[in-house]
Write an enzyme that holds these catalytic residues in place. Structure first.
Site, mmCIF file in Angstrom:
data_model
loop_
_atom_site.group_PDB
_atom_site.id
_atom_site.type_symbol
_atom_site.label_atom_id
_atom_site.label_comp_id
_atom_site.label_asym_id
_atom_site.label_seq_id
_atom_site.Cartn_x
_atom_site.Cartn_y
_atom_site.Cartn_z
ATOM 1 N N PHE A 1 -39.916 26.822 -1.961
ATOM 2 C CA PHE A 1 -40.436 25.468 -2.118
ATOM 3 C C PHE A 1 -39.739 24.573 -1.094
ATOM 4 C CE2 PHE A 1 -40.840 21.420 -4.519
ATOM 5 C CZ PHE A 1 -42.206 21.453 -4.733
ATOM 6 N N TYR B 1 -40.330 19.121 -16.281
ATOM 7 C CA TYR B 1 -41.617 18.440 -16.503
ATOM 8 C C TYR B 1 -42.811 19.352 -16.296
ATOM 9 C CZ TYR B 1 -40.899 17.912 -11.464
ATOM 10 O OH TYR B 1 -40.626 18.155 -10.153
ATOM 11 N N LYS B 2 -42.559 20.633 -15.951
ATOM 12 C CA LYS B 2 -43.668 21.583 -15.800
ATOM 13 C C LYS B 2 -43.892 22.268 -17.149
ATOM 14 C CE LYS B 2 -42.888 21.819 -10.859
ATOM 15 N NZ LYS B 2 -42.067 22.396 -9.792
ATOM 16 N N ARG C 1 -55.125 26.509 -7.290
ATOM 17 C CA ARG C 1 -54.057 26.948 -8.189
ATOM 18 C C ARG C 1 -54.415 26.635 -9.622
ATOM 19 N NH1 ARG C 1 -47.944 25.096 -7.451
ATOM 20 N NH2 ARG C 1 -48.908 23.230 -8.263
ATOM 21 N N ASP D 1 -33.880 29.110 -8.302
ATOM 22 C CA ASP D 1 -34.668 27.958 -8.738
ATOM 23 C C ASP D 1 -35.724 28.480 -9.713
ATOM 24 O OD1 ASP D 1 -36.497 25.852 -9.016
ATOM 25 O OD2 ASP D 1 -36.177 25.138 -6.964
HETATM 26 C C1 LIG Z 1 -41.357 21.489 -8.963
HETATM 27 C C2 LIG Z 1 -40.258 22.123 -8.186
HETATM 28 C C3 LIG Z 1 -39.126 21.403 -7.847
HETATM 29 C C4 LIG Z 1 -39.023 19.958 -8.218
HETATM 30 O O1 LIG Z 1 -37.943 19.322 -7.665
HETATM 31 P P1 LIG Z 1 -37.581 17.845 -8.135
HETATM 32 O O2 LIG Z 1 -36.425 17.507 -7.290
HETATM 33 O O3 LIG Z 1 -37.248 17.908 -9.598
HETATM 34 O O4 LIG Z 1 -38.776 16.986 -7.864
HETATM 35 C C5 LIG Z 1 -38.101 22.063 -7.183
HETATM 36 N N1 LIG Z 1 -38.212 23.361 -6.852
HETATM 37 C C6 LIG Z 1 -39.309 24.076 -7.147
HETATM 38 C C7 LIG Z 1 -39.385 25.506 -6.797
HETATM 39 C C8 LIG Z 1 -40.368 23.475 -7.817
HETATM 40 O O5 LIG Z 1 -41.456 24.183 -8.107
#
Ligand SMILES: *Cc1c(COP(=O)(O)O)cnc(C)c1O
Length: 408
Positions: free
Chosen positions: A124, A219-220, A367, A194
């Site tokens: 990501f 939040y997911k 997705r 992560d």
């Molecule tokens: C959604 C997501 C994030 C989110 O990061 P924030 O800093 O909380 O916005 C980070 N890493 C991955 C792999 C994600 O899917």
């Protein structure tokens, strides 16, 4: 398979009662819980109480009377079983990005003398930005970004930290955290994972995987609400010596002693820094109640059943129009399915106009996320019904759906 057999399987589902905890709008088939989890009425109620009573009437007294000061710890206790962790190993705070910065900096300090932070090019973007930012700040770290399939081959004695995201946000492909963590350990490196696309949907088992540090968002699949605080995990074996690069008073052993000398909190709580966001922390606390006592393996089994059924139906009804890019082996994917189509953005806009909400990742991916607590097999059936129609009638090929959007 037809809609009726989907409904029968839903009725027999051991997680059926969890869906009743959520309120989804009528006419919406919500397949984007991998981006923003759905609301539970109990969470809305808790927020009203915190605002009206605890803040409105209790004012400053609520830090103690309403237990605000305990919230990060309370949430860590609810979260720990979903991660296969102990509560003392968790800090609930900040964003995933900020926590990742702290985790990488702390991991780096545990492996002095090594120069490489290794990650893969499917990671990501925020993870890669954070890694580069740390490297720039410390001046003694090289960020090596390699193709996913070459990660293991690049592990050597120069690697201080291996940073990977468990589930690829684009394709849904799953890394093997057991094997890759062991491979990192074999060369003396630390493994930082992560788990943003995993926790709350899969059988995350940090102790069993022997992970060193981990981060993830809430939040997911954890349904904490937009921007709810993230978490940072530190394996208990490091708690006698690991340090946070962001030393704030809430990470102090006794914040309200107002001592100028810094004494880190005994557990992972030393990775807290400033005043916790009480409103979103309270929302998350209540959002996690639905997971109390749930076996993580049930979440994973349901996610596999939903994604498997979706893939089968897409193959049968849309196989000529889209390519399934998510692994067909359930053990090698997360709780999402991605489909390739040249006009993915327009197709998704057409789907959303029909109430089927997924999202689009450029350039060409559709997705669909299958949150195991509230997505049903009937949702899967209905979504594929709409998808087949949108594709075969080319309903997406309409100026209304061909304006690129900036945020999904
Ligand atoms: C959604 C997501 C994030 C989110 O990061 P924030 O800093 O909380 O916005 C980070 N890493 C991955 C792999 C994600 O899917």
């Amino acid at each position: 398979m037809d809609r009726g057999t989907c409904a029968e399987a839903d009725a027999a589902d051991p997680l059926a009662s969890a869906r009743a905890a959520f309120s989804l709008p009528d006419g919406v088939c919500y397949l984007d819980g991998n981006s923003l989890g759905a609301l539970q009425p109990a969470v809305a109620q808790r927020l009203r109480e915190v605002v009206d009573h605890e803040w409105g009437r209790g004012l400053i007294r609520s830090w103690t009377d309403a237990g605000w000061v305990e919230l990060p710890r309370r949430v860590a206790q609810r979260l720990a079983p979903l991660l296969g962790a102990d509560p003392v190993e968790l800090a609930v705070t900040d964003s995933t990005s900020a926590n990742l910065f702290k985790a990488l900096a702390a991991a780096r300090r545990l492996r002095p003398g090594r120069q490489v932070l290794l990650t893969d090019d499917a990671n990501f973007p925020t993870d890669v930005y954070v890694a580069h930012g740390l490297a720039e700040l410390t001046g003694d770290l090289e960020v090596r970004v390699v193709p996913t399939e070459e990660v293991a081959a690049h592990l050597d004695a120069d690697v201080a930290v291996l940073l990977l995201t468990h589930i690829d946000y684009r394709t849904g492909r799953r890394h093997d955290p057991n094997d890759l963590t062991a491979a990192a350990h074999a060369v003396g490196a630390l493994a930082v994972w992560d788990l943003s696309h995993s926790t709350g949907a899969l059988d995350v088992d940090l102790h069993h995987w022997d992970v060193d540090l981990a981060v993830g968002c809430t939040y997911k699949y954890l349904n904490g609400g937009p921007g709810s605080p993230a978490y940072l995990y530190v394996a208990g074996r490091f708690l006698d010596r690991i340090t946070s690069p962001v030393r704030g008073w809430f990470g102090h052993a006794r914040p309200f002693a107002f001592d100028l000398g810094y004494l880190p909190a005994p557990g992972a709580e030393r990775f807290l820094d400033g005043t916790p966001p009480v409103l979103s922390m309270a929302a998350l606390d209540t959002a996690l109640e639905v997971f109390d006592g749930l076996d993580r393996r049930m979440l994973e089994a349901k996610a596999a059943a939903l994604t498997g059924r979706f893939i089968d139906l897409v193959d049968a009804r849309c196989g000529d129009e889209v390519e399934v890019v998510t692994p067909r082996d359930a053990a090698r994917r997360g709780a999402q399915v991605s489909l390739r189509h040249d006009h993915a953005d327009a197709v998704m806009q057409a789907m959303i106009s029909r109430g089927v909400i997924g999202d689009h990742r450029p350039p060409d991916l559709l997705r669909f996320g299958f949150a195991p607590l509230y997505v049903t097999r009937v949702d899967v059936w209905d979504a594929v019904e709409d998808l087949a129609e949108v594709l075969t009638t080319r309903a997406w090929d309409n100026p209304e759906f061909r304006q690129p959007r900036t945020l999904t």
